[in-house]
Design a protein around this motif. Structure first.
Motif, short mmCIF file in Angstrom:
data_model
loop_
_atom_site.label_atom_id
_atom_site.label_comp_id
_atom_site.label_asym_id
_atom_site.label_seq_id
_atom_site.Cartn_x
_atom_site.Cartn_y
_atom_site.Cartn_z
N LEU A 196 0.83 -1.21 0.00
CA LEU A 196 0.00 0.00 0.00
C LEU A 196 0.86 1.26 0.00
CD1 LEU A 196 -2.82 -1.05 2.50
CD2 LEU A 196 -2.95 -0.92 0.00
N ASN A 197 1.99 1.18 0.69
CA ASN A 197 2.93 2.30 0.67
C ASN A 197 3.38 2.58 -0.75
OD1 ASN A 197 5.25 3.97 1.00
ND2 ASN A 197 5.52 3.21 3.08
N LEU A 198 3.71 1.53 -1.49
CA LEU A 198 4.13 1.69 -2.89
C LEU A 198 2.99 2.24 -3.74
CD1 LEU A 198 6.18 -1.61 -3.37
CD2 LEU A 198 7.08 0.71 -3.15
N TYR A 199 1.76 1.78 -3.46
CA TYR A 199 0.59 2.29 -4.19
C TYR A 199 0.51 3.81 -4.02
CZ TYR A 199 -1.71 -2.24 -5.14
OH TYR A 199 -2.03 -3.48 -5.61
N VAL A 200 0.53 4.24 -2.76
CA VAL A 200 0.36 5.66 -2.46
C VAL A 200 1.48 6.48 -3.10
CG1 VAL A 200 0.33 7.39 -0.62
CG2 VAL A 200 -0.94 5.25 -0.34
N GLU A 201 2.71 5.99 -3.00
CA GLU A 201 3.84 6.72 -3.58
C GLU A 201 3.76 6.81 -5.10
OE1 GLU A 201 7.39 4.87 -2.21
OE2 GLU A 201 7.33 5.81 -0.23
N SER A 202 3.11 5.82 -5.72
CA SER A 202 3.05 5.79 -7.18
C SER A 202 1.91 6.63 -7.74
CB SER A 202 2.90 4.35 -7.68
OG SER A 202 1.61 3.84 -7.36
N LEU A 203 0.98 7.05 -6.89
CA LEU A 203 -0.21 7.75 -7.36
C LEU A 203 -0.04 9.26 -7.19
CD1 LEU A 203 -2.86 5.32 -5.87
CD2 LEU A 203 -2.33 5.62 -8.30
N SER A 204 -0.34 9.99 -8.24
CA SER A 204 -0.18 11.44 -8.21
C SER A 204 -1.18 12.07 -7.25
CB SER A 204 -0.40 11.99 -9.62
OG SER A 204 -0.34 13.40 -9.63
N GLY A 205 -0.69 13.02 -6.47
CA GLY A 205 -1.57 13.78 -5.59
C GLY A 205 -1.81 13.16 -4.23
N LEU A 206 -1.18 12.00 -3.96
CA LEU A 206 -1.33 11.35 -2.66
C LEU A 206 -0.03 11.45 -1.87
CD1 LEU A 206 -3.24 8.03 -3.48
CD2 LEU A 206 -4.15 10.33 -3.15
N GLU A 207 -0.16 11.58 -0.56
CA GLU A 207 1.00 11.65 0.32
C GLU A 207 0.78 10.72 1.51
OE1 GLU A 207 3.20 14.78 3.40
OE2 GLU A 207 1.51 15.43 2.16
N LEU A 208 1.71 9.82 1.75
CA LEU A 208 1.62 8.92 2.90
C LEU A 208 2.09 9.67 4.15
CD1 LEU A 208 1.07 6.04 3.98
CD2 LEU A 208 3.50 5.57 3.60
N VAL A 209 1.22 9.72 5.18
CA VAL A 209 1.58 10.45 6.40
C VAL A 209 1.93 9.52 7.56
CG1 VAL A 209 0.22 12.46 5.76
CG2 VAL A 209 -0.83 10.66 7.14
N GLY A 210 1.65 8.22 7.41
CA GLY A 210 2.01 7.31 8.48
C GLY A 210 1.33 5.96 8.35
N GLU A 211 1.82 5.01 9.17
CA GLU A 211 1.28 3.65 9.18
C GLU A 211 1.00 3.23 10.61
OE1 GLU A 211 4.05 1.05 7.31
OE2 GLU A 211 4.26 2.29 5.50
N ALA A 212 0.02 2.34 10.77
CA ALA A 212 -0.30 1.77 12.08
C ALA A 212 -0.55 0.28 11.90
CB ALA A 212 -1.53 2.45 12.69
N ILE A 213 -0.31 -0.50 12.96
CA ILE A 213 -0.43 -1.95 12.85
C ILE A 213 -1.69 -2.49 13.51
CG2 ILE A 213 2.06 -2.22 12.69
CD1 ILE A 213 2.04 -3.21 15.59
N ASN A 214 -2.49 -1.62 14.13
CA ASN A 214 -3.77 -2.04 14.70
C ASN A 214 -4.64 -0.81 14.92
OD1 ASN A 214 -3.19 -0.94 17.42
ND2 ASN A 214 -1.71 -2.62 17.54
N GLY A 215 -5.89 -1.04 15.33
CA GLY A 215 -6.82 0.06 15.49
C GLY A 215 -6.42 1.05 16.57
N ALA A 216 -5.83 0.55 17.66
CA ALA A 216 -5.41 1.44 18.74
C ALA A 216 -4.33 2.41 18.25
CB ALA A 216 -4.91 0.63 19.93
N GLU A 217 -3.37 1.87 17.50
CA GLU A 217 -2.33 2.74 16.94
C GLU A 217 -2.92 3.70 15.92
OE1 GLU A 217 1.18 1.05 15.39
OE2 GLU A 217 1.79 0.10 17.27
N ALA A 218 -3.98 3.27 15.23
CA ALA A 218 -4.62 4.13 14.23
C ALA A 218 -5.19 5.39 14.88
CB ALA A 218 -5.73 3.37 13.51
N LEU A 219 -5.78 5.25 16.07
CA LEU A 219 -6.33 6.41 16.76
C LEU A 219 -5.23 7.42 17.08
CD1 LEU A 219 -8.81 4.67 19.26
CD2 LEU A 219 -9.19 5.36 16.89
N GLU A 220 -4.09 6.92 17.53
CA GLU A 220 -2.96 7.80 17.84
C GLU A 220 -2.40 8.43 16.56
OE1 GLU A 220 -0.17 5.37 19.89
OE2 GLU A 220 -1.49 4.97 21.59
N LEU A 221 -2.33 7.62 15.50
CA LEU A 221 -1.78 8.10 14.23
C LEU A 221 -2.62 9.24 13.66
CD1 LEU A 221 0.24 7.77 11.86
CD2 LEU A 221 -1.36 6.08 10.90
N VAL A 222 -3.93 9.08 13.68
CA VAL A 222 -4.82 10.11 13.14
C VAL A 222 -4.70 11.40 13.95
CG1 VAL A 222 -7.23 10.77 12.81
CG2 VAL A 222 -6.44 8.52 12.05
N ALA A 223 -4.66 11.27 15.27
CA ALA A 223 -4.52 12.46 16.12
C ALA A 223 -3.22 13.20 15.85
CB ALA A 223 -4.61 12.05 17.59
#
Length: 232
Positions: free
Chosen positions: A35-62
């Motif tokens: 998915l990281n490669l997908y985002v990097e290959s697509l124009s206009g998208l920027e990867l801001v971070g990754e999380a390995i579970n839902g709890a980390e996702a809450l922290e990542l979004v914040a």
């Protein structure tokens, strides 16, 4: 992006001039890498971070304030459905797209009720992921045809619940529900009803409040549950 508990749906964004900030949530390293490669290959998208579970996702979004979260559903600690519920409550403007291997109606229905704005399978191509992201930000939805078939089959097999929420909607609101189910964008609906876009969005939020939901995809779920006459 601070917490906001008021019901809403993601505002339509001018994606022609804005870089779309994307976060990836998946417990499998190989999937995150793809998915990281997908985002990097697509124009206009920027990867801001990754999380390995839902709890980390809450922290990542914040911490990173993404526009879009690509969310796996089955993960340890906190699964994707529970994480989506929490994110939608705190950040109603956030777009969440389920990206999973499951087409079972349990996962499809759970994700839609949680508030995802799209439902893709992990074998989706980069262009399909890109299309789903941009569709969601434009006020449209994209759901994988296999997941949709599973959802429809489960609706056909289920007994209709009690009550008639369709009757609680005004005539204009019923028209909006039909057009949402037909895949029309917010602007297309406003044009067809000869209404302004802000007025149409106020009516859409009224529909959300009446049905106890907060996304366009959930309208589709409720239409199936209650057998709304969307083709009349």
């Amino acid at each position: 992006m601070g917490p906001d508990h008021s019901p809403s749906h993601p505002p339509v964004k001018d994606i022609t001039v804005q870089t779309i900030r994307v976060a990836i949530v998946d417990d499998v390293p190989e999937i995150r890498e793809v998915l990281n490669l997908y985002v990097e290959s697509l124009s206009g998208l920027e990867l801001v971070g990754e999380a390995i579970n839902g709890a980390e996702a809450l922290e990542l979004v914040a911490r990173t304030e993404p526009d879009v979260v690509l969310m796996d559903l089955q993960m340890p600690v906190l699964d994707g459905i529970e994480a989506t519920v929490a994110l939608r409550e705190s950040y109603p403007e956030l777009t969440v797209i389920a990206l999973t291997t499951f087409v079972d109606h349990y996962y499809v229905t759970g994700a839609l009720r949680a508030g995802v704005h799209g439902y893709l399978l992990k074998n989706s191509s980069p262009s399909q992921v890109d299309t789903a992201i941009r569709a969601a930000l434009e006020g449209r939805t994209l759901i994988d045809r296999r997941a949709l078939a599973s959802l429809v089959a489960s609706m056909n097999a289920a007994d209709y619940p009690q009550g008639d929420p369709w009757a609680q909607l005004s005539e204009d609101e019923q028209s909006i529900v039909k057009l949402v189910c037909w895949g029309k964008t917010d602007q297309e609906i406003a044009d067809q009803l000869d209404s302004s876009l802000p007025s149409m969005k106020r009516q859409l939020n009224s529909i959300y409040n009446t049905l106890g939901i907060n996304t366009r995809l959930q309208i589709l779920v409720e239409a199936g549950r209650y057998n709304f006459p969307i083709f009349d």
